[in-house]
Design an enzyme around this catalytic site. Structure first.
Site: not given
Lengths: 428, 334
Positions: B57, B126
């Protein structure tokens, strides 16, 4: 017999913590640092796959020999004019550093960082790259700007955060940004600019441009995650980028062993990524030039990224806030086996009959005078701490393209407070 | 259109209009994204404009910053907002400050898309809502849509914007609005007026809230999934609440908020993110600073708890109808 510790009959583990070889007071002996003869390293064709020359990540590319001659396949065969221009830039960098270091000690600015002993790393790269190749420097590559002919006054204005500072006093001294010289805004967060350089290079490639990118970081910050992310990206997309790792042996007071130097070289980091890796004598201006030109050719011909480790030595402290005498032997800089980059280039020019001591002394004087004049001109725009040199309301400019209400409110509050205080700070 | 299709359409429209727009992220290329948000874009625009990335990321955002500085308009995807933390430094120290520290010499016109929020049994990795971390940072914008229509219009505005923007997509409502009752069937966006999304270009300006229900008794400040949960609770309770979908947290539409609270005299703030230091705390402070003398009851916050997002106890964590209902009673008591 029962034990209070499971596995008590096994030998206990021990934690290894690396330690530099010399501390203050120790006598320095660098004979264990391998310095191969100049001219020995082979020079592969730029079209060869990276896997064909992994040995060069462990070797040391050197061009200038002990007699000041340029030897071997990496000799870039530069014209005397170019060599003299490189020398002039390096001398200018050193004179600039001296002046600005002193200015900080005189309280004219908050902070300064010298690159003494590392001048060849940035200056030679600037000569080997095209002027519109985008550089993503760390904070010790002021030589890029000076070699690209950027205004010393402009650099000093930034250091003083004065009214001539194009960055409006918003950035720490020496964290330049010069779009016109293809010099990207410096970040104090280490190695963040590695992936940015890759992104810039990928964009250039995607657009069918011809410009490449180059990034610099110190050996200490190769430990940052950004370094490894950038290497992965560069390898995956064969980005036209040059990664420069400036191994100057010290990350503030942490020696290179804390970045993994005892286990391997920094150039060898490239091998695991399938990137071309070169280890060069960073105090040899011709070796740095040759390696950069070679890497640039690889990038420009879509052969992908190159990682160059510049093996050098940080002669001075990390910054004006550092006292290197507290953690390393005073004898290190003078004992450094690769010598001084300015002296070595000067000796080379003299050895080939293109320079002499008299001219060098005269140039030193002339450059010192030029830097002093630039300083005078910059200081006419003000020095840090002597009032506000930027319009007060500019503090809020550039957070966003357009100022949202909460910043407008805070700006109005600040101006009202300042008006009430009666202090005469300028407005736009 | 559902929200995924609307987001896809926004990128399609912008890629077609501006060759500088590129899409990148894990799995976004050939496959079209794990939520299919980028489906078909690589086939249409080629793999130099829509491509998969390594799983890093900080690399994705760092590379996007460099591309933005070059002159492109990258739309990087972080597959789940929970994974944005490795990129935090690139967002906070680099993208958000580039314009300021270079006095405009370099900018980072990037739009980071990322699905966020809970209610899908996504567990700790998540489900999170990290918007408060970014609203605290100067120089970055935060946008959160609550309908397909808004998602497309806001995403187009974000991509055109020259500042770095976080576009958090409430994944619980990708396919349809959610009333907070996890044991009831979910409505589809095709049955909702905001599911009627034009094919072409339109945009919704950043910094403008949407009054989704006008009312006199109470102001409810919400965004994302909670817009629909709050609306359902209000309908069930029969309270004449004014519901304001903030749409963008930075810049915030303070005028709409202030006018509404001054009119109703009561304020409730709802978000899924953890409570302490969340964006609700900022909203609460702003309302108190600006509307104190108009308030008839203390401001109520309904939020996720200050724990990591639990897996099996997800519906106990989620600020659903029960918690909102209790808060509603409290704020309406006197």
């Amino acid at each position: 017999m029962p034990s209070d510790r499971p596995g008590a009959n096994l030998p206990p583990l021990s934690l290894y913590v690396p330690e530099p070889r010399f501390r203050p007071g120790d006598t320095v002996d660098f004979t264990e640092v391998p310095v191969p003869p100049a001219g020995q390293a082979r020079r592969p064709d730029t079209a060869e796959p990276a896997s064909a020359f992994t040995d060069l990540a462990y070797d040391l590319v050197r061009v200038l020999d002990a007699d000041g001659q340029a030897v071997g396949p990496w000799n870039p065969r530069l014209s005397p004019d170019t060599l003299r221009a490189m020398l002039r830039s390096m001398v200018t960098v050193r004179a600039f550093d001296e002046r600005m270091f002193r200015a900080q000690r005189q309280g004219k600015t908050s902070f300064y960082m010298k690159c003494t002993g590392e001048e060849a790393v940035a200056v030679s790269a600037a000569f080997a790259l095209d002027r519109d190749d985008m550089c993503f420097p760390s904070y010790r590559q002021q030589g890029l700007l000076i070699a690209r002919g950027w205004s010393l006054v402009d650099m000093m204005n930034q250091i003083y955060s004065n009214k001539g500072d194009r960055l409006q006093g918003k950035q720490l001294p020496i964290m330049y940004s010069v779009r016109d010289a293809s010099f990207f805004s410096i970040s104090g967060n280490l190695t963040t600019q590695y992936p940015q350089a890759v992104g810039w290079a990928m964009a250039s490639a995607a657009k069918g441009d011809t410009r490449i990118a180059a990034a610099w970081c110190g050996e200490g910050s190769t430990a940052e995650g950004d370094f490894h992310s950038a290497c992965t990206f560069a390898s995956v997309y064969r980005a036209p980028v040059i990664f420069n790792v400036v191994n100057n042996q010290w990350a503030i007071s942490s020696f290179s062993g804390f970045a993994g130097a005892e286990a391997t070289t920094f150039a060898a980091r490239a091998i695991g990524y399938g990137i071309a890796g070169l280890r060069v004598d960073g105090n040899d201006a011709l070796a740095v030039y040759a390696a950069t030109a070679w890497a640039a050719e690889r990038a420009r011909t879509n052969q992908g990224p190159t990682l160059i480790e510049h093996f050098t030595y940080r002669v001075e402290g990390h910054s004006t806030s550092d006292d290197p005498g507290q953690y390393r032997s005073a004898g290190e800089a003078s004992a450094w086996p690769l010598g001084d980059p300015v002296t070595r280039l000067k000796d080379h020019l003299i050895a080939i009959g293109e320079w002499d001591e008299e001219r060098h002394i005269a140039q030193d004087k002339e450059i010192a005078e030029m830097v002093r004049a630039a300083q005078k001109e910059a200081e006419a725009n003000g020095i840090l701490g002597h009032g506000l040199h930027q319009p007060l309301d500019s503090l809020f400019d550039g957070v966003f393209e357009e100022m949202p209400w909460h910043l407008r409110e805070q700006q109005a509050q600040m101006l009202a407070e300042e008006t009430a205080s009666g202090r005469p700070w300028a407005r736009k | 259109m559902n929200m995924i299709q609307a987001i896809n359409s926004a990128m399609d429209v912008m890629m077609d209009r501006d060759p500088a727009v590129i899409v990148m992220g894990e799995d976004v290329g050939y496959f079209g994204g794990v939520f299919r948000a980028t489906a078909g874009l690589q086939a249409k625009y080629g793999k130099t404009r829509v491509f998969d990335t390594p799983i890093t990321e900080c690399g994705i955002i760092g590379v996007a910053v460099g591309m933005g500085a070059y002159g492109l308009r990258p739309v990087p995807e972080i597959q789940f907002a929970d994974y944005i933390y490795p990129a935090l430094d690139q967002l906070v120290s680099e993208a958000a400050r580039l314009r300021y520290r270079s006095a405009g010499e370099f900018i980072a016109p990037i739009t980071v898309r990322s699905p966020f929020g809970g209610g899908i049994f996504g567990g700790q990795t998540h489900s999170q809502s990290p918007e408060g971390i970014f609203t605290h940072v100067s120089g970055i914008k935060t946008v959160i849509p609550s309908t397909p229509y808004d998602a497309k219009g806001l995403l187009i505005a974000a991509i055109e914007d020259n500042d770095p923007t976080l576009f958090f997509e409430p994944k619980r409502i990708y396919n349809g609005p959610f009333d907070g009752h996890w044991d009831r069937p979910t409505q589809n966006w095709s049955q909702h007026p905001a599911g009627a999304v034009p094919e072409g270009y339109y945009k919704i300006p950043l910094g403008k809230a949407n009054v989704v229900r006008e009312g006199e008794a109470l102001t409810i400040l919400v965004y994302g999934t909670m817009v629909h949960v709050a609306s359902a609770v209000v309908a069930d309770a029969g309270v004449d609440a004014e519901i304001i979908d903030l749409r963008t947290l930075v810049p915030l539409d303070i005028e709409t908020i202030e006018a509404s609270v001054k009119k109703t005299g009561r304020c409730m703030i709802i978000h899924e993110a953890t409570r302490t230091g969340g964006f609700g705390a900022e909203l609460s402070a702003l309302v108190q600073e600006r509307c104190f003398y108009h308030l008839e009851a203390p401001i109520e916050r309904v939020t996720g708890f200050d724990t990591p997002y639990p897996h099996s106890l997800e519906w106990a964590y989620f600020p659903g109808p029960v918690r909102i209902g209790e808060a509603l009673k409290k704020v309406m008591k006197d």
